[in-house]
Design a protein around this motif. Structure first.
Motif, PDB file in Angstrom:
ATOM      1  N   GLU A 168       4.577 -66.628 -33.426  1.00  0.00           N
ATOM      2  CA  GLU A 168       4.143 -66.555 -34.821  1.00  0.00           C
ATOM      3  C   GLU A 168       5.191 -67.195 -35.717  1.00  0.00           C
ATOM      4  O   GLU A 168       6.387 -67.159 -35.435  1.00  0.00           O
ATOM      5  CB  GLU A 168       3.954 -65.090 -35.248  1.00  0.00           C
ATOM      6  CG  GLU A 168       2.762 -64.405 -34.620  1.00  0.00           C
ATOM      7  CD  GLU A 168       2.543 -63.029 -35.222  1.00  0.00           C
ATOM      8  OE1 GLU A 168       3.341 -62.591 -36.071  1.00  0.00           O
ATOM      9  OE2 GLU A 168       1.555 -62.380 -34.835  1.00  0.00           O
ATOM     10  N   VAL A 169       4.737 -67.785 -36.820  1.00  0.00           N
ATOM     11  CA  VAL A 169       5.649 -68.357 -37.800  1.00  0.00           C
ATOM     12  C   VAL A 169       6.569 -67.246 -38.326  1.00  0.00           C
ATOM     13  O   VAL A 169       6.090 -66.199 -38.767  1.00  0.00           O
ATOM     14  CB  VAL A 169       4.865 -68.983 -38.969  1.00  0.00           C
ATOM     15  CG1 VAL A 169       5.828 -69.527 -40.026  1.00  0.00           C
ATOM     16  CG2 VAL A 169       3.953 -70.092 -38.462  1.00  0.00           C
ATOM     17  N   LEU A 171       7.984 -65.879 -40.922  1.00  0.00           N
ATOM     18  CA  LEU A 171       8.086 -65.815 -42.379  1.00  0.00           C
ATOM     19  C   LEU A 171       9.213 -64.874 -42.804  1.00  0.00           C
ATOM     20  O   LEU A 171       9.520 -63.897 -42.106  1.00  0.00           O
ATOM     21  CB  LEU A 171       6.770 -65.315 -42.981  1.00  0.00           C
ATOM     22  CG  LEU A 171       5.565 -66.249 -42.883  1.00  0.00           C
ATOM     23  CD1 LEU A 171       4.354 -65.593 -43.539  1.00  0.00           C
ATOM     24  CD2 LEU A 171       5.842 -67.605 -43.513  1.00  0.00           C
ATOM     25  N   PRO A 179       1.839 -63.858 -41.101  1.00  0.00           N
ATOM     26  CA  PRO A 179       1.566 -65.293 -41.254  1.00  0.00           C
ATOM     27  C   PRO A 179       0.088 -65.605 -41.077  1.00  0.00           C
ATOM     28  O   PRO A 179      -0.621 -64.920 -40.326  1.00  0.00           O
ATOM     29  CB  PRO A 179       2.410 -65.931 -40.140  1.00  0.00           C
ATOM     30  CG  PRO A 179       2.653 -64.843 -39.156  1.00  0.00           C
ATOM     31  CD  PRO A 179       2.674 -63.565 -39.934  1.00  0.00           C
ATOM     32  N   ASP A 183       0.347 -71.241 -42.920  1.00  0.00           N
ATOM     33  CA  ASP A 183       1.803 -71.228 -42.840  1.00  0.00           C
ATOM     34  C   ASP A 183       2.344 -72.178 -41.769  1.00  0.00           C
ATOM     35  O   ASP A 183       3.484 -72.630 -41.870  1.00  0.00           O
ATOM     36  CB  ASP A 183       2.304 -69.809 -42.556  1.00  0.00           C
ATOM     37  CG  ASP A 183       2.039 -68.856 -43.709  1.00  0.00           C
ATOM     38  OD1 ASP A 183       2.363 -69.216 -44.856  1.00  0.00           O
ATOM     39  OD2 ASP A 183       1.499 -67.763 -43.448  1.00  0.00           O
ATOM     40  N   LYS A 184       1.561 -72.460 -40.732  1.00  0.00           N
ATOM     41  CA  LYS A 184       2.050 -73.327 -39.664  1.00  0.00           C
ATOM     42  C   LYS A 184       2.476 -74.684 -40.203  1.00  0.00           C
ATOM     43  O   LYS A 184       3.475 -75.258 -39.760  1.00  0.00           O
ATOM     44  CB  LYS A 184       0.975 -73.501 -38.585  1.00  0.00           C
ATOM     45  CG  LYS A 184       0.729 -72.250 -37.754  1.00  0.00           C
ATOM     46  CD  LYS A 184      -0.299 -72.504 -36.663  1.00  0.00           C
ATOM     47  CE  LYS A 184      -0.529 -71.249 -35.833  1.00  0.00           C
ATOM     48  NZ  LYS A 184      -1.547 -71.476 -34.784  1.00  0.00           N
ATOM     49  N   TYR A 187       5.068 -73.854 -43.973  1.00  0.00           N
ATOM     50  CA  TYR A 187       6.433 -73.342 -43.808  1.00  0.00           C
ATOM     51  C   TYR A 187       7.214 -74.315 -42.926  1.00  0.00           C
ATOM     52  O   TYR A 187       7.882 -73.936 -41.977  1.00  0.00           O
ATOM     53  CB  TYR A 187       6.410 -71.936 -43.219  1.00  0.00           C
ATOM     54  CG  TYR A 187       7.732 -71.200 -43.340  1.00  0.00           C
ATOM     55  CD1 TYR A 187       8.291 -70.919 -44.583  1.00  0.00           C
ATOM     56  CD2 TYR A 187       8.429 -70.782 -42.214  1.00  0.00           C
ATOM     57  CE1 TYR A 187       9.498 -70.251 -44.694  1.00  0.00           C
ATOM     58  CE2 TYR A 187       9.642 -70.107 -42.309  1.00  0.00           C
ATOM     59  CZ  TYR A 187      10.163 -69.856 -43.550  1.00  0.00           C
ATOM     60  OH  TYR A 187      11.370 -69.202 -43.666  1.00  0.00           O
TER      61      TYR A 187
END
Length: 404
Positions: A168-169, A171, A179, A183-184, A187
């Motif tokens: 997962e990103v 964050l 996320p 966001d992929k 971010y």
């Protein structure tokens, strides 16, 4: 430099939850841009940046790429274990090398729900990578140091393939949300290239290809450094003496071409983000280390810049010494680590201006901003709050010129 006494309360301000940008703007370069120059504040948008930088400036940006560093496993009992990748341990500590490894790798981690993960227990998860079903396994190698070994069932896959498919990103914790698909891409800077960061160099999130094209048309050059941002960037200061705050080491890479570009543009260098400025200043101090015959290892300790010295070399002397060392080693790039801690009392050597977002109160990054603006940092942040600027990672931007 003498280490000053710093009262952290002097670097606090009131930041309401409603001022934190939870999501990015649809258009990257439409964020607001506050400019501070010669004590004066003006307001533009980020797409105006080419009009604000003098011809001949050199932009230095951080080309690190955020990896989806948060891996979620599920025990047979149903309990979820979250493993957050921090630093590579084995078979190499070099981030670009470990990410392409096709053999088991070991990382220093943070582990969520760690009490439910038995030391001898192997966690497994199945995922689909490029149409293939692969089993990713995790086991504890050193519980005290939170070292976790990862292995996988397909020897043709590299570790980065597994991470990209399953992670997962990561964050920032202050966003207080999970996320989402958006966001992929968001971010991540548009120029991200070298995998290894667990947090984005967020000052660069505002750049678009259109902004770069206009900068080029105006005769503003650019070059890149690499600093793989660690989770320590979010660590709050919890000590009475600021200089006792632990700074996590971060891996940096600088090429000979970048150093040569810096030598041609000293006095006109604009750093994109606090990660770039830490890299540039660390590069200067590496040259000092070489000139002082304090070892050839590119490793800058937290308080190395504050050691007592009767004089300091110029940035030109320092960078030329680094190039001499690289020529001797036959190297086209330098790889090292830095813990450099920049707080009031620090004297900058390499940079004329900084592009950066707005940071958390009482943080190491606010201290860095105060080294540039002095007491005016309060005026700048108050103005941003009154003008409804968006704060932190997905927030608005600023262009801060050093006081002369």
């Amino acid at each position: 430099m003498k280490i000053p006494q710093i009262d952290l309360k002097d670097y606090e301000y009131k930041l309401g939850e409603d001022r934190i940008a939870k999501y990015p703007l649809e258009k990257r370069d439409h964020s607001k841009l506050l400019q501070y120059k010669s004590g004066e504040i003006s307001h533009q948008h980020f797409y105006d940046l080419p009009d604000l930088l003098p011809t001949g400036s050199l932009l230095v940006y951080n080309d690190t790429k955020v990896i989806p560093a948060r891996l979620i496993f599920q025990r047979e009992t149903g309990a979820k274990i979250e493993i957050f990748l921090l630093k590579p341990v084995f078979p190499t500590t070099v981030i670009p090398e470990i990410m392409v490894s096709k053999l088991p790798v070991t990382f220093e981690t943070m582990i969520g729900n760690a009490k439910k993960w038995k030391e001898e227990e192997v966690l497994r998860g199945q995922l689909v990578v490029e149409g293939k079903t692969v089993t990713l396994s995790a086991k504890i190698k050193d519980k005290a140091r939170k070292w976790v070994q990862f292995s996988w069932s397909d020897p043709d896959m590299s570790f980065v393939d597994l991470v990209e498919a399953s992670g997962e990103v990561p964050l920032p914790p202050y966003l207080n949300r999970k996320p989402v698909e958006e966001d992929k891409a968001r971010y991540q800077t548009i120029y991200s290239e070298k995998e290894g960061a667990v947090a984005a160099p967020t000052a660069g999130l505002h750049f678009t290809q259109e902004v770069f094209e206009r900068l080029e048309q105006k005769g503003i050059d650019k070059t890149q450094v690499t600093l793989h941002v660690s989770a320590g960037t979010f660590q709050p200061i919890k000590v009475d003496q600021v200089q006792d705050h632990p700074m996590h080491s971060e891996q940096i890479i600088v090429t000979k071409a970048t150093i040569q570009a810096l030598l041609k543009s000293l006095g006109a260098v604009v750093a994109v983000g606090t990660t770039s400025i830490r890299t540039l200043e660390s590069l200067y101090w590496y040259g000092v280390k070489l000139l002082e015959n304090k070892g050839e290892e590119f490793q800058i300790a937290k308080l190395f810049p504050y050691e007592n010295r009767t004089s300091l070399p110029s940035p030109t002397e320092s960078l030329e010494r680094v190039l001499q060392h690289m020529d001797k080693m036959g190297a086209d790039s330098l790889m090292g680590e830095t813990e450099i801690f920049i707080f009031p009392g620090y004297e900058y050597q390499m940079v004329r201006a900084l592009i950066t977002n707005f940071h958390q109160p009482g943080s190491t990054l606010i201290l860095l901003i105060a080294t540039i603006l002095g007491e005016d940092w309060k005026k700048v942040y108050q103005e941003a709050l009154e003008r409804d600027y968006r704060f932190l990672s997905y927030g608005d931007s600023s262009l801060l010129w050093f006081r002369t």
